[in-house]
Design a protein around this motif. Structure first.
Motif, PDB file in Angstrom:
ATOM      1  N   LYS A   1       0.757  -0.742   0.029  1.00 24.67           N
ATOM      2  CA  LYS A   1      -0.228   0.282  -0.198  1.00 24.67           C
ATOM      3  C   LYS A   1       0.621   1.258  -0.031  1.00 24.67           C
ATOM      4  CE  LYS A   1      -3.765  -2.256   2.603  1.00 24.67           C
ATOM      5  NZ  LYS A   1      -4.551  -1.952   3.560  1.00 24.67           N
ATOM      6  N   ASN A   2       1.924   1.198   0.201  1.00 20.41           N
ATOM      7  CA  ASN A   2       2.714   2.507   0.875  1.00 20.41           C
ATOM      8  C   ASN A   2       3.664   2.318  -0.310  1.00 20.41           C
ATOM      9  OD1 ASN A   2       1.504   3.011   3.307  1.00 20.41           O
ATOM     10  ND2 ASN A   2       3.214   1.580   4.218  1.00 20.41           N
ATOM     11  N   ASN A   3       3.589   1.485  -1.597  1.00 18.74           N
ATOM     12  CA  ASN A   3       4.458   1.725  -2.691  1.00 18.74           C
ATOM     13  C   ASN A   3       5.516   0.868  -2.223  1.00 18.74           C
ATOM     14  OD1 ASN A   3       2.935   2.351  -4.346  1.00 18.74           O
ATOM     15  ND2 ASN A   3       3.109   4.778  -4.505  1.00 18.74           N
ATOM     16  N   SER A   4       6.587   0.566  -1.285  1.00 20.07           N
ATOM     17  CA  SER A   4       7.409  -0.054  -1.158  1.00 20.07           C
ATOM     18  C   SER A   4       7.713  -1.660  -1.838  1.00 20.07           C
ATOM     19  CB  SER A   4       7.762   0.149   0.354  1.00 20.07           C
ATOM     20  OG  SER A   4       6.674  -0.298   1.223  1.00 20.07           O
ATOM     21  N   ILE A   5       8.721  -1.961  -1.565  1.00 21.42           N
ATOM     22  CA  ILE A   5       8.789  -3.290  -2.728  1.00 21.42           C
ATOM     23  C   ILE A   5       9.180  -4.011  -1.482  1.00 21.42           C
ATOM     24  CG2 ILE A   5      10.261  -4.667  -4.022  1.00 21.42           C
ATOM     25  CD1 ILE A   5      11.108  -2.621  -5.873  1.00 21.42           C
ATOM     26  N   ARG A   6       8.275  -5.204  -1.863  1.00 21.43           N
ATOM     27  CA  ARG A   6       8.360  -6.225  -0.365  1.00 21.43           C
ATOM     28  C   ARG A   6       8.552  -7.815  -0.604  1.00 21.43           C
ATOM     29  NH1 ARG A   6       3.137  -8.458   0.397  1.00 21.43           N
ATOM     30  NH2 ARG A   6       1.372  -7.466  -1.234  1.00 21.43           N
ATOM     31  N   GLU A   7       9.482  -8.477  -0.772  1.00 17.67           N
ATOM     32  CA  GLU A   7       9.853 -10.062  -1.338  1.00 17.67           C
ATOM     33  C   GLU A   7       8.712 -10.958  -0.402  1.00 17.67           C
ATOM     34  OE1 GLU A   7      11.928 -12.761  -3.526  1.00 17.67           O
ATOM     35  OE2 GLU A   7      12.527 -10.592  -3.215  1.00 17.67           O
ATOM     36  N   ILE A   8       7.776 -11.979  -1.636  1.00 19.18           N
ATOM     37  CA  ILE A   8       7.201 -12.268  -1.328  1.00 19.18           C
ATOM     38  C   ILE A   8       7.537 -13.955  -1.035  1.00 19.18           C
ATOM     39  CG2 ILE A   8       5.193 -14.543  -2.596  1.00 19.18           C
ATOM     40  CD1 ILE A   8       5.048 -12.458  -4.054  1.00 19.18           C
ATOM     41  N   PRO A   9       7.690 -14.008   0.468  1.00 19.05           N
ATOM     42  CA  PRO A   9       8.140 -15.839   1.200  1.00 19.05           C
ATOM     43  C   PRO A   9       8.163 -16.494   0.523  1.00 19.05           C
ATOM     44  CG  PRO A   9       6.613 -14.316   2.557  1.00 19.05           C
ATOM     45  CD  PRO A   9       6.069 -13.838   1.158  1.00 19.05           C
ATOM     46  N   ILE A  10       9.079 -17.504   0.207  1.00 17.03           N
ATOM     47  CA  ILE A  10       9.471 -17.971  -0.866  1.00 17.03           C
ATOM     48  C   ILE A  10       8.522 -19.932  -0.854  1.00 17.03           C
ATOM     49  CG2 ILE A  10      11.061 -20.033   1.398  1.00 17.03           C
ATOM     50  CD1 ILE A  10      10.672 -19.457  -2.817  1.00 17.03           C
ATOM     51  N   GLY A  11       7.692 -19.527   0.502  1.00 22.60           N
ATOM     52  CA  GLY A  11       6.748 -20.858   1.245  1.00 22.60           C
ATOM     53  C   GLY A  11       5.292 -20.472   1.136  1.00 22.60           C
ATOM     54  N   VAL A  12       5.560 -19.079   1.091  1.00 19.54           N
ATOM     55  CA  VAL A  12       3.970 -18.432  -0.063  1.00 19.54           C
ATOM     56  C   VAL A  12       3.777 -18.845  -1.310  1.00 19.54           C
ATOM     57  CG1 VAL A  12       2.661 -16.731  -0.724  1.00 19.54           C
ATOM     58  CG2 VAL A  12       3.513 -15.952   2.005  1.00 19.54           C
ATOM     59  N   LYS A  13       5.371 -18.621  -1.959  1.00 17.06           N
ATOM     60  CA  LYS A  13       5.689 -19.098  -3.160  1.00 17.06           C
ATOM     61  C   LYS A  13       4.769 -20.609  -3.611  1.00 17.06           C
ATOM     62  CE  LYS A  13       9.078 -15.535  -4.487  1.00 17.06           C
ATOM     63  NZ  LYS A  13      10.408 -15.366  -4.638  1.00 17.06           N
TER      64      LYS A  13
END
Length: 140
Positions: free
Chosen positions: A11-23
């Motif tokens: 929401k804040n337009n900052s980049i976040r990494e998708i956790p490998i487990g979620v992938k």
């Protein structure tokens, strides 16, 4: 060939990494949906020639797979409701424990045990993993 994005904007337009487990859970849901679509289509095909109720089963399976695809997409996006839905489906998957007690053969036992273990791992990861909790809380 296009690479799948493993980073998203929150929401804040900052980049976040998708956790490998979620992938991995999202990919698992995609694979299950594709397999269920195939089983649904086969059921509908045989329903045309053998038993009409198989057509209804096929339609139900295909509709269920559409739901799994929708959950998989939204897990990747970090939607909290998709995480809750994945946990609920995994809890339902724990019902495989009852099929472990009376398997038809060794392969059925192995498949049921695998689904049971995967369900336990999904529940554990989505509820207790700090990175997963942060991912879903920040993006909802």
């Amino acid at each position: 060939m296009k690479m799948v994005q493993s980073k998203q904007l929150n929401k804040n337009n900052s980049i976040r990494e998708i956790p490998i487990g979620v992938k991995l859970i999202s990919i698992y849901y995609w694979i299950m949906a594709i397999l269920i679509i195939i089983i649904g289509l086969v059921s509908m095909y045989f329903g045309l020639f053998l038993l009409f109720p198989l057509i209804i089963v096929g339609i139900f399976l295909i509709a269920s797979s559409v739901l799994l695809i929708f959950i998989a997409i939204n897990l990747w996006k970090g939607k909290e409701w998709a995480m809750i839905a994945a946990i609920i489906f995994a809890i339902i998957g724990l019902g495989d424990i009852f099929r472990l007690f009376k398997p038809l053969n060794v392969w059925v036992f192995i498949i049921n045990l695998t689904f049971f273990i995967v369900s336990v791992l999904i529940i554990w990861y989505l509820i207790f993993n700090k990175g997963a909790k942060e991912f879903f809380n920040k993006s909802s």
